[in-house]
Design a protein around this motif. Structure first.
Motif, short mmCIF file in Angstrom:
data_model
loop_
_atom_site.label_atom_id
_atom_site.label_comp_id
_atom_site.label_asym_id
_atom_site.label_seq_id
_atom_site.Cartn_x
_atom_site.Cartn_y
_atom_site.Cartn_z
N GLN A 206 0.82 -1.21 0.00
CA GLN A 206 0.00 0.00 0.00
C GLN A 206 0.85 1.26 0.00
O GLN A 206 0.55 2.23 -0.71
N ALA A 207 1.92 1.27 0.79
CA ALA A 207 2.79 2.45 0.85
C ALA A 207 3.43 2.72 -0.51
O ALA A 207 3.60 3.88 -0.91
N THR A 208 3.77 1.66 -1.23
CA THR A 208 4.36 1.83 -2.55
C THR A 208 3.33 2.37 -3.54
O THR A 208 3.63 3.25 -4.36
N LEU A 209 2.10 1.88 -3.46
CA LEU A 209 1.04 2.40 -4.33
C LEU A 209 0.82 3.89 -4.08
O LEU A 209 0.66 4.68 -5.03
N VAL A 210 0.81 4.28 -2.81
CA VAL A 210 0.61 5.69 -2.46
C VAL A 210 1.77 6.53 -3.02
O VAL A 210 1.55 7.62 -3.59
N GLN A 211 2.99 6.04 -2.85
CA GLN A 211 4.15 6.77 -3.34
C GLN A 211 4.06 6.98 -4.86
O GLN A 211 4.34 8.07 -5.37
N LEU A 212 3.66 5.95 -5.60
CA LEU A 212 3.55 6.06 -7.05
C LEU A 212 2.40 6.99 -7.46
O LEU A 212 2.54 7.77 -8.41
N LYS A 213 1.28 6.91 -6.75
CA LYS A 213 0.15 7.79 -7.06
C LYS A 213 0.53 9.25 -6.88
O LYS A 213 0.24 10.10 -7.74
N GLU A 214 1.22 9.55 -5.78
CA GLU A 214 1.57 10.94 -5.51
C GLU A 214 2.70 11.41 -6.43
O GLU A 214 2.75 12.59 -6.79
N THR A 215 3.59 10.48 -6.80
CA THR A 215 4.62 10.84 -7.77
C THR A 215 3.99 11.20 -9.11
O THR A 215 4.40 12.15 -9.78
N ARG A 216 2.97 10.44 -9.53
CA ARG A 216 2.26 10.75 -10.77
C ARG A 216 1.67 12.16 -10.71
O ARG A 216 1.74 12.92 -11.68
N GLU A 217 1.10 12.50 -9.56
CA GLU A 217 0.50 13.83 -9.42
C GLU A 217 1.56 14.92 -9.50
O GLU A 217 1.35 15.97 -10.15
N ASP A 218 2.72 14.69 -8.87
CA ASP A 218 3.81 15.67 -8.93
C ASP A 218 4.28 15.87 -10.36
O ASP A 218 4.48 17.01 -10.82
N ILE A 219 4.48 14.76 -11.08
CA ILE A 219 4.98 14.84 -12.44
C ILE A 219 3.95 15.51 -13.35
O ILE A 219 4.32 16.29 -14.24
N SER A 220 2.67 15.26 -13.12
CA SER A 220 1.63 15.91 -13.92
C SER A 220 1.70 17.42 -13.75
O SER A 220 1.57 18.18 -14.72
N GLU A 221 1.93 17.87 -12.53
CA GLU A 221 2.06 19.31 -12.28
C GLU A 221 3.24 19.89 -13.05
O GLU A 221 3.15 20.96 -13.64
N ILE A 222 4.36 19.15 -13.04
CA ILE A 222 5.56 19.63 -13.70
C ILE A 222 5.36 19.68 -15.21
O ILE A 222 5.71 20.67 -15.87
N LEU A 223 4.78 18.64 -15.78
CA LEU A 223 4.55 18.61 -17.22
C LEU A 223 3.58 19.71 -17.65
O LEU A 223 3.75 20.34 -18.70
#
Length: 230
Positions: A206-223
């Motif tokens: 679960q912690a890994t899923l959360v990390q990947l979900k939030e990383t996706r959100e960060d990268i979306s902001e950057i793009l």
């Protein structure tokens, strides 16, 4: 010389200039275009064959193989893919692969990791904590994920984790452009580490899923902001 030819033809194949089923230009033309000897050109062709990009047939020349036969975890092929795909498309491809691979790998590591493995993961996290800049954060972050794959004691998973490092490096370099990258990254990785230390597979997953979900959100902001790592 053959490395230059491999790079040029490899990039052109991965970019789609030569499509699956296409023949590469005839040998005489390539010899002229690259101004090299026949042995140099044939060595370059052998390298492309070894990377799964082409099939070399006597009298038929080199034929581009289907994309699903390319060795995408080969560092060169992966680099060419990173360079030729639209950035958002590549990031999405990588994040989907990570979502399949990393949560299950972390769950398995929580079950079977040795104490030495756990110390190595904890040391990588400590390196992340000690990083003063996004650049200093990169290597310990990569080590953190690579050591989790190694902690599964499954040679194939460890190999995949290692081979994904090049793509993951580009992803981390992009996410590190977020102004709060350090503050955001540490608690996400700490949650994974805590689950591993407690040998809790479900929590690690679960912690890994959360990390990947939030990383996706960060990268979306950057793009969306128009930044580009290339």
């Amino acid at each position: 010389m053959h490395a230059r030819i491999v790079h040029d033809l490899g990039m052109r194949i991965v970019a789609g200039e030569f499509k699956p089923g296409d023949r590469l230009p005839v040998e005489s033309r390539l010899l002229t275009d690259y101004d090299v000897s026949r042995p140099v050109l044939r060595e370059a062709t052998r390298v492309l064959v070894a990377k799964g990009l082409v099939l070399s047939k006597q009298r038929a020349g080199a034929i581009v193989r289907p994309r699903n036969e390319w060795h995408l975890l080969d560092p060169d092929v992966l680099y060419w893919l990173i360079q030729t795909k639209p950035q958002a498309e590549f990031v999405e491809t990588l994040l989907i692969a990570r979502r399949v691979f990393e949560p299950a790998t972390a769950a398995l590591a929580a079950k079977v990791a040795s104490e030495e493995n756990l110390r190595g993961i904890a040391e990588a996290y400590a390196g992340m904590e000690a990083a003063a800049t996004p650049e200093q954060l990169l290597e310990p972050d990569l080590a953190f994920h690579r050591r989790i794959a190694e902690a599964t004691h499954n040679d194939l998973l460890a190999y995949i984790g290692n081979m994904l490092s090049l793509a993951l490096r580009e992803s981390i370099k992009l996410s590190s452009k977020h102004p709060n990258t350090h503050a955001l990254s540490l608690p996400r990785h700490k949650a994974i580490l805590t689950a591993l230390l407690h040998r809790d597979p479900l929590a690690a997953h679960q912690a890994t899923l959360v990390q990947l979900k939030e990383t996706r959100e960060d990268i979306s902001e950057i793009l969306e902001s128009g930044l580009d790592l290339r």
